[in-house]
Design a protein around this motif. Structure first.
Motif, short mmCIF file in Angstrom:
data_model
loop_
_atom_site.label_atom_id
_atom_site.label_comp_id
_atom_site.label_asym_id
_atom_site.label_seq_id
_atom_site.Cartn_x
_atom_site.Cartn_y
_atom_site.Cartn_z
N LEU A 53 0.83 -1.21 0.00
CA LEU A 53 0.00 0.00 0.00
C LEU A 53 0.86 1.26 0.00
O LEU A 53 0.50 2.26 -0.64
CB LEU A 53 -0.96 -0.02 1.19
N TRP A 54 2.01 1.23 0.68
CA TRP A 54 2.93 2.36 0.64
C TRP A 54 3.48 2.55 -0.78
O TRP A 54 3.63 3.68 -1.25
CB TRP A 54 4.08 2.20 1.63
N LEU A 70 1.96 1.78 -3.50
CA LEU A 70 0.85 2.38 -4.26
C LEU A 70 0.78 3.89 -4.03
O LEU A 70 0.59 4.66 -4.98
CB LEU A 70 -0.48 1.73 -3.85
N VAL A 71 0.96 4.32 -2.80
CA VAL A 71 0.92 5.75 -2.49
C VAL A 71 2.04 6.49 -3.21
O VAL A 71 1.82 7.55 -3.81
CB VAL A 71 1.02 5.97 -0.95
N THR A 131 1.60 6.60 -7.15
CA THR A 131 0.53 7.50 -7.59
C THR A 131 0.73 8.93 -7.09
O THR A 131 -0.19 9.75 -7.19
CB THR A 131 -0.84 6.98 -7.11
N ILE A 174 -1.94 10.09 -4.48
CA ILE A 174 -3.36 9.83 -4.73
C ILE A 174 -3.78 8.47 -4.15
O ILE A 174 -4.91 8.29 -3.75
CB ILE A 174 -3.66 9.90 -6.25
N GLY A 175 -2.84 7.57 -4.05
CA GLY A 175 -3.11 6.25 -3.49
C GLY A 175 -3.53 6.28 -2.03
O GLY A 175 -4.06 5.29 -1.51
N PHE A 176 -3.32 7.43 -1.37
CA PHE A 176 -3.79 7.54 0.01
C PHE A 176 -5.30 7.34 0.11
O PHE A 176 -5.81 6.90 1.14
CB PHE A 176 -3.42 8.90 0.61
N ILE A 182 -7.00 5.14 -1.26
CA ILE A 182 -7.22 3.70 -1.09
C ILE A 182 -6.49 3.18 0.14
O ILE A 182 -7.02 2.39 0.91
CB ILE A 182 -6.76 2.94 -2.35
N ALA A 183 -5.27 3.67 0.33
CA ALA A 183 -4.41 3.11 1.38
C ALA A 183 -4.93 3.39 2.79
O ALA A 183 -4.92 2.48 3.63
CB ALA A 183 -2.99 3.65 1.23
#
Length: 150
Positions: free
Chosen positions: A97-98, A100-101, A104, A107-109, A111-112
């Motif tokens: 998840l980190w 992903l953050v 992006t 922006i992934g925050f 979702i994360a």
């Protein structure tokens, strides 16, 4: 002289109670059940004392207990490996998840953050359930766990 059953000086002491039984319905001795429970709970302690859920502290406790007890206590070997695998799996998901953050650019925050909250609550609940079950002598299996340590 006749004995008076109501005279306390003449009454005999009641027999001592029997010693507590070491038998458990699971057939696993108390010491192994406690160490297995500690293996699960040590992940919570590691999260509190170090970097939180998904950090290195969550699998350090189960790893230490597994390394110390794997050769002498089979039930602890099984449950400590289970706790270790579960906490490594959760750490991998948190790390993903980190990633992903960062990929992006923040922006992934979106979702994360909700995922971290849900995973964190599930981690805590499953860890407590595992500790209770292992203290009862039941070999607990965490859901969604990669079995990396065999």
């Amino acid at each position: 002289m006749s004995e008076n059953p109501f005279d306390p000086s003449q009454a005999s002491a009641p027999p001592p109670p029997p010693p507590p039984s070491q038998d458990h319905p699971s057939g696993i001795v108390a010491e192994q059940r406690q160490w297995a429970m500690f293996a699960h709970l040590s992940a919570i302690l590691g999260a509190v004392l170090t970097s939180g859920i998904g950090g290195w502290g969550t699998f350090l406790g189960p790893l230490i207990i597994w390394l110390l007890k794997k050769d002498t206590m089979p039930f602890v070997d099984d449950q400590a490996k289970e706790a270790l695998n579960y906490n490594i799996t959760v750490a991998i998901v948190f790390f993903a998840l980190w990633v992903l953050v960062f990929i992006t650019l923040g922006i992934g925050f979106l979702i994360a953050i909700p995922a971290w909250i849900v995973i964190g609550i599930a981690w805590l609940v499953f860890t407590i359930i595992a500790a209770i079950k292992s203290n009862d002598g039941v070999a607990y299996r965490y859901p969604f766990t990669m079995r990396l340590v065999k």
